[in-house]
Structure formats: C-alpha cells, structure tokens
Design a protein around this motif. Structure first.
Motif, PDB file in Angstrom:
ATOM      1  N   PRO A  30     -58.000 105.883  57.563  1.00 43.38           N
ATOM      2  CA  PRO A  30     -59.415 106.136  57.298  1.00 43.38           C
ATOM      3  C   PRO A  30     -60.077 104.911  56.676  1.00 43.38           C
ATOM      4  CG  PRO A  30     -58.091 107.094  55.568  1.00 43.38           C
ATOM      5  CD  PRO A  30     -57.118 106.563  56.592  1.00 43.38           C
ATOM      6  N   PHE A  31     -61.388 104.878  56.739  1.00 43.94           N
ATOM      7  CA  PHE A  31     -62.134 103.809  56.076  1.00 43.94           C
ATOM      8  C   PHE A  31     -62.179 104.108  54.579  1.00 43.94           C
ATOM      9  CE2 PHE A  31     -66.178 102.113  54.417  1.00 43.94           C
ATOM     10  CZ  PHE A  31     -65.954 100.762  54.651  1.00 43.94           C
ATOM     11  N   VAL A  32     -61.910 103.099  53.772  1.00 40.71           N
ATOM     12  CA  VAL A  32     -61.935 103.255  52.315  1.00 40.71           C
ATOM     13  C   VAL A  32     -63.240 102.645  51.795  1.00 40.71           C
ATOM     14  CG1 VAL A  32     -60.797 102.714  50.142  1.00 40.71           C
ATOM     15  CG2 VAL A  32     -59.422 103.173  52.180  1.00 40.71           C
ATOM     16  N   GLN A  33     -64.095 103.495  51.256  1.00 44.40           N
ATOM     17  CA  GLN A  33     -65.390 103.030  50.777  1.00 44.40           C
ATOM     18  C   GLN A  33     -65.372 102.802  49.270  1.00 44.40           C
ATOM     19  OE1 GLN A  33     -68.443 105.922  51.634  1.00 44.40           O
ATOM     20  NE2 GLN A  33     -67.484 107.537  50.442  1.00 44.40           N
ATOM     21  N   ILE A  34     -66.393 102.096  48.786  1.00 45.77           N
ATOM     22  CA  ILE A  34     -66.495 101.723  47.383  1.00 45.77           C
ATOM     23  C   ILE A  34     -67.740 102.362  46.790  1.00 45.77           C
ATOM     24  CG2 ILE A  34     -66.710  99.807  45.754  1.00 45.77           C
ATOM     25  CD1 ILE A  34     -65.353  98.040  47.872  1.00 45.77           C
ATOM     26  N   LEU A  55     -75.309 106.255  50.678  1.00 46.96           N
ATOM     27  CA  LEU A  55     -74.771 105.643  49.469  1.00 46.96           C
ATOM     28  C   LEU A  55     -73.445 106.299  49.130  1.00 46.96           C
ATOM     29  CD1 LEU A  55     -75.198 103.759  46.979  1.00 46.96           C
ATOM     30  CD2 LEU A  55     -76.273 105.722  45.852  1.00 46.96           C
ATOM     31  N   CYS A  56     -72.403 105.507  49.001  1.00 42.32           N
ATOM     32  CA  CYS A  56     -71.097 106.044  48.645  1.00 42.32           C
ATOM     33  C   CYS A  56     -71.145 106.607  47.233  1.00 42.32           C
ATOM     34  CB  CYS A  56     -70.037 104.948  48.743  1.00 42.32           C
ATOM     35  SG  CYS A  56     -68.443 105.430  48.036  1.00 42.32           S
ATOM     36  N   GLY A  57     -70.746 107.863  47.089  1.00 42.83           N
ATOM     37  CA  GLY A  57     -70.750 108.513  45.788  1.00 42.83           C
ATOM     38  C   GLY A  57     -69.392 108.564  45.125  1.00 42.83           C
ATOM     39  N   GLN A  58     -68.355 108.065  45.817  1.00 42.37           N
ATOM     40  CA  GLN A  58     -67.008 108.150  45.265  1.00 42.37           C
ATOM     41  C   GLN A  58     -66.092 107.199  46.029  1.00 42.37           C
ATOM     42  OE1 GLN A  58     -64.055 111.505  46.152  1.00 42.37           O
ATOM     43  NE2 GLN A  58     -64.965 112.189  44.238  1.00 42.37           N
ATOM     44  N   SER A  59     -65.442 106.290  45.312  1.00 44.70           N
ATOM     45  CA  SER A  59     -64.520 105.359  45.963  1.00 44.70           C
ATOM     46  C   SER A  59     -63.334 106.114  46.545  1.00 44.70           C
ATOM     47  CB  SER A  59     -64.018 104.322  44.956  1.00 44.70           C
ATOM     48  OG  SER A  59     -65.071 103.499  44.502  1.00 44.70           O
ATOM     49  N   GLY A  60     -62.819 105.611  47.662  1.00 46.21           N
ATOM     50  CA  GLY A  60     -61.666 106.231  48.296  1.00 46.21           C
ATOM     51  C   GLY A  60     -61.889 106.422  49.779  1.00 46.21           C
ATOM     52  N   PRO A  61     -60.923 107.033  50.457  1.00 41.31           N
ATOM     53  CA  PRO A  61     -61.012 107.188  51.911  1.00 41.31           C
ATOM     54  C   PRO A  61     -62.051 108.215  52.330  1.00 41.31           C
ATOM     55  CG  PRO A  61     -59.090 108.345  51.062  1.00 41.31           C
ATOM     56  CD  PRO A  61     -59.653 107.562  49.908  1.00 41.31           C
TER      57      PRO A  61
END
Length: 341
Positions: free
Chosen positions: A171-175, A69-75
C-alpha cells in the motif's frame, strides 16, 4: 395521464413491485472491504456523495483528480469512490468486471496565478475484477456532466454505486499533514476507456481547491465547476471519496476545537470573530509548530463530556471531524422521476 391513472388503479400491486425491486437493487454491505458513514477514515473528512436532486456524475475521461489532506501517517488500506453510468448503461455484465486504475499524486499548491493540481505520480495500482467490490447504494435522479465541453443532462440516470478498493499488498504510505491527489481511470476487459462518472460531493463537504480535469489538448489541469444550468452553476466542485487506513492506528484522543493561527498544520491564518476580525492565537494544535501545545485528553470518556459523543482525533486540525449527514434523494423535477413519485 393514461399511465398515471393506471398506476393509481393498480397502486397496491405497483407499490409491491417497487418495494421488491428496491430490496434487490440497494445492496447492503457483503464484504469486509466496505465503508459506511461513521466509520473510520484518515483524511480531512469523508467527502460523501451528493444523493439529493443536485447529484451529478462527471465523465472521468480523459482524467480527473481531487485532493485530500492526510489525517494520519501510515498505509492507505482502503479507497472508496462513488459514481454511476450514463443512462445506467453498464458496459459489462456487472460493474465489478471493469479494470480500475487508481493513482496517487503529490500536490502542486496554488499560486496567485494558478490553482493547485496533481504533481508527481507517487503510487499506482490496476485493480482487476475480483480485486475490488461494488454495490448499489442509492436509486434516484442523477445528472450527467462532460466537464470539458460543459455538457449537462440533469435527468440522465438513476443508479449510484459505491466502489470499494482494499489494498493488502504494497500500500501507499502517507504522511500526516501532507496533501495528495487521487485519480481514477476505468477500462473494459479489452482495455478500452469506459464511460463512467465520478459523483460530486455535497458542497458543504468541499475541501481546499476544486477538483481538476486534464485537458489533453494542451496537457493542462483545469478546475472543475458546476455546469451551466445547475443550481450551483460556476461554483467550485469536489468529488465523492473516502480514504481509510489501518484500524489499529485509529485516533484515541480528544483535542481542542478553537481556531489556532500560530501552530496549525497548513500554516493558515484564522480569525476568532467575524466582526471585528481578530487573529486567532488559541493554543489548540498539539504537535505541529508547537509549543505552545494545545490540550490532549488521554481519557476523553472519563468523568464527563459535553454533547452526545466525543470526536477522537490524532491532531486538532487534521483527521476525523464532523461532516454533514449523508442525504437521500429528494423530489426531483425530472420527468418520470422515481424520487418524485
């Protein structure tokens, strides 16, 4: 018994030799591209490697993946993975000479009839030698598992490695609040698939559904469980890794800890008490689904705080949290075990 008497008779020399090997083998961080327990991350929590006598490395072939689970948006700037080689046989002179392909997938959530598994490929990168670094982090008995045929050797090898991948370009940028899947494939310089194992995480650090392995015979993802004969036989299994990001975006606030059924990120029902079961409606999550907003402490170290430290977060139910202490190998039942001596 002859070998045992020999070791006891030469105990002073033997201990000196073992200590010298350990100093050379367990490599301290030598690069900025590294991660140690307690450092920042941007996932639900770090899935630390099992370094106890229940440790196993799972053959990644043909393909294995675990969700986070992404805990912080960004790369995503760093990915760190733990594992080892069957019978400690490294197929090249150094584990840093391998080709490692990392892929991030979208999530296909579980349904009443199926478990969650990877969906669409979102990002992929082939890391060449020199693009990443490896260090040995532990020396103790590790089992080897081939999950598709339930093969399990509890005393296969000793060495545990941490693979550090730092991503500076594209890098991959996650949400934040989104579930992704991480998969790895490893090849030798000639492009042949390598026998390498991905370490299990500690059971108390499992998150969401089990990790999965691809059954290429019918192109189906199958959930990973502990093998027959293991202490946790048939229990769901997750893998050891941690995702990190831009240190400038690290959490700055302290948020609430109470269960919140009405506004949590995943929309999960939570209870406040075990008996009787009471639905938890405390306003805790600050952003998603709010109002009502939960507490957000802008100056968590101000006047006073409870406990030895403050856990800083971006949101109450995602991002950094308190995980289990990383453990070291305990006494094993493996014949000739270093950890049992």
């Amino acid at each position: 018994m002859k070998n045992v008497r020999h070791v006891l008779w030469w105990s002073g020399i033997w201990l000196t030799l073992v200590m010298a090997v350990a100093v050379q083998a367990i490599v301290p961080p030598t690069s900025d591209c590294d991660w140690q327990r307690g450092m920042d991350h941007k996932m639900h929590w770090p899935q630390l490697p099992d370094l106890t006598n229940t440790a196993i490395d799972l053959d990644i072939r043909p393909l294995m993946a675990d969700d986070f689970l992404c805990g912080q948006s960004g790369p995503i700037t760093d990915i760190h993975i733990w594992g080892g080689f069957p019978v400690d046989a490294i197929p090249v002179d150094d584990p840093g000479e391998l080709l490692v392909e990392i892929t991030l997938y979208s999530d296909i959530p579980a349904t009443p009839d199926s478990w969650s598994h990877p969906g669409e490929s979102l990002w992929s990168r082939l890391f060449q030698p020199g693009d990443y670094n490896v260090r040995m982090v532990a020396d103790g008995d590790v089992g080897w598992v081939m999950p598709l045929n339930d093969t399990y050797d509890p005393c296969d090898h000793w060495n545990t490695y941490q693979f550090n991948f730092c991503i500076e370009e594209e890098p991959f940028v996650q949400i934040e609040g989104t579930v992704y899947w991480l998969a790895i494939e490893v090849y030798d310089p000639a492009g042949n698939a390598v026998r390498i194992g991905w370490r299990n995480t500690l059971p108390e650090l499992n998150w969401n559904d089990a990790a999965v392995v691809l059954d290429s015979t019918n192109n189906q993802w199958l959930p990973l469980v502990y093998p027959t004969g293991h202490l946790w036989e048939e229990h769901p299994l997750n893998l050891a890794f941690v995702i990190t990001g831009d240190p400038e975006q690290k959490p700055k606030f302290d948020l609430g800890d109470a269960p919140d059924s009405t506004t949590n990120t995943l929309g999960t029902s939570m209870t406040a008490y075990s008996s009787p079961l009471v639905n938890a409606n405390y306003p805790t999550v600050y952003g998603t689904g709010s109002p009502p907003h939960g507490p957000l402490h802008h100056d968590p170290y101000g006047l006073a705080y409870l406990g030895p430290d403050v856990t800083l977060e971006q949101e109450a139910d995602v991002g950094p949290g308190s995980g289990s202490d990383q453990q070291h190998h305990s006494t094993s039942g493996c014949p000739g075990s270093r950890s049992g001596r």
